[in-house]
Design a protein around this motif. Structure first.
Motif, short mmCIF file in Angstrom:
data_model
loop_
_atom_site.label_atom_id
_atom_site.label_comp_id
_atom_site.label_asym_id
_atom_site.label_seq_id
_atom_site.Cartn_x
_atom_site.Cartn_y
_atom_site.Cartn_z
N UNK A 282 35.00 12.75 49.90
CA UNK A 282 33.79 12.10 50.37
C UNK A 282 33.32 11.08 49.35
N UNK A 283 32.80 9.98 49.85
CA UNK A 283 32.25 8.92 49.01
C UNK A 283 32.09 7.67 49.85
N UNK A 284 31.65 6.60 49.24
CA UNK A 284 31.43 5.36 49.97
C UNK A 284 32.71 4.79 50.57
N UNK A 285 33.86 5.15 50.02
CA UNK A 285 35.12 4.67 50.57
C UNK A 285 35.76 5.63 51.56
N UNK A 286 35.10 6.77 51.80
CA UNK A 286 35.67 7.81 52.66
C UNK A 286 34.50 8.64 53.19
N UNK A 287 33.73 8.05 54.09
CA UNK A 287 32.43 8.63 54.46
C UNK A 287 32.38 9.18 55.88
N UNK A 288 33.52 9.57 56.44
CA UNK A 288 33.53 10.05 57.82
C UNK A 288 32.63 11.26 58.04
N UNK A 289 32.42 12.06 57.01
CA UNK A 289 31.57 13.25 57.15
C UNK A 289 30.18 12.91 57.67
N UNK A 290 29.66 11.76 57.23
CA UNK A 290 28.34 11.34 57.72
C UNK A 290 28.44 10.24 58.76
N UNK A 291 29.50 9.44 58.71
CA UNK A 291 29.62 8.29 59.61
C UNK A 291 29.68 8.72 61.07
N UNK A 292 30.41 9.78 61.35
CA UNK A 292 30.58 10.18 62.75
C UNK A 292 29.26 10.66 63.36
N UNK A 293 28.44 11.33 62.57
CA UNK A 293 27.16 11.79 63.08
C UNK A 293 26.18 10.66 63.30
N UNK A 294 26.23 9.64 62.43
CA UNK A 294 25.33 8.51 62.56
C UNK A 294 25.60 7.73 63.84
N UNK A 295 26.87 7.68 64.24
CA UNK A 295 27.25 6.95 65.45
C UNK A 295 27.55 7.88 66.62
#
Length: 301
Positions: free
Chosen positions: A167-180
């Motif tokens: 996880x990090x700014x270059x690998x943020x799927x953990x939060x990205x999927x929930x945001x969208x």
């Protein structure tokens, strides 16, 4: 067990350092406030190489050992031959790690990557043996989904306290999927991990972010990788505004999340550790957090 720091120092790259360099790295990390040191049985050639170098270089006394948190991982068979969560294998590798690290106990033992052939009763047997013998004080997993953890819990009685994930700014799927979420046609809305970050928060599992500054799956540093000019520009601006470093800003982005993640560094430079520790002490505003997220190329609907 000593309290784990928000920043962990990963030991996967120390095998070729001199004993003096390992001591300098460790001392620099401890001076910065780091108490958590992360290992795995396969680091350093597959046979406890980095664990052994750590022990031989530092020769930790009993008092110092009690003041730090040592965690290691097992379950990946050396040589790229798959995974093994059988009871005998877990116990054997954990005992080998104890010997290599020169310690009587592990603060945390994690299952390194999911074994699709896992039999939860086997894992439960191993964990119970190690716990009752006083060899392991806490247990966790690494790179596991919510349902893979639930499967283990059908037999494992010990709390699974940690899940180590990229996880990090270059690998943020953990939060990205929930945001969208529910955004048809937006690629990042695809649910890949079953809502792992929310699952961890609901169940009191601490997420530890490994490769926090890598883009994708070891595609390069977010500070240097081409195609991330906007992110690099925003990070540099925020770092200048706060009179700090890009490493501190990228760390602060992770630790700002209320899941209270820890950050596992892979650096061999004590100065980089100190920068990350400084970042963990910062609190980004919501506006700053989302600006960095968008600059990294993710959608904010």
């Amino acid at each position: 067990m000593s309290e784990a720091s928000r920043i962990a120092l990963g030991m996967m790259r120390i095998e070729n350092l001199s004993a003096g360099e390992i001591r300098e790295l460790y001392t620099g990390a401890r001076d910065a406030g780091v108490t958590l040191f992360d290992h795995a049985d396969i680091y350093g050639g597959g046979e406890h190489g980095c664990e052994r170098r750590f022990s031989e270089a530092l020769q930790l006394g009993a008092t110092e050992r009690e003041q730090i948190v040592l965690q290691t991982k097992c379950g990946i068979r050396p040589g790229g031959k798959g995974f093994d969560f059988s009871a005998d294998y877990i116990v054997r590798r954990a005992e080998e790690s104890l010997e290599a690290l020169g310690t009587d106990y592990l603060d945390v033992l994690m299952l390194h990557r999911p074994d699709t052939l896992v039999e939860p009763e086997e894992v439960a047997s191993a964990f119970s043996q190690l716990e009752s013998a006083g060899k392991v004080r806490a247990f966790g997993v690494s790179n596991h989904t919510a349902q893979q953890i639930e499967l283990l819990k059908t037999a494992v009685t010990q709390p699974l306290a940690v899940n180590q994930v990229q996880f990090g700014l270059g690998h943020a799927a953990l939060v990205a999927q929930g945001i969208a979420a529910n955004m048809e046609g937006v690629k990042q809305s695809a649910m890949r991990d079953g809502g792992l970050i929310e699952y961890a928060r609901i169940n009191g599992i601490t997420l530890e972010a490994w490769s926090p500054f890598q883009r994708g799956f070891f595609s390069g540093s977010i500070f240097e990788q081409g195609g991330l000019r906007e992110l690099q520009t925003v990070i540099a601006r925020m770092a200048a505004e706060r009179e700090t470093t890009p490493t501190a800003i990228a760390t602060a982005w992770i630790t700002r999340h209320p899941a209270r993640m820890r950050v596992v560094l892979g650096t061999t430079k004590a100065s980089r550790v100190a920068e990350a520790v400084e970042g963990a002490g910062m609190v980004l505003s919501r506006a700053e957090w989302y600006e960095l997220f968008a600059a990294a190329g993710y959608e904010v609907p």
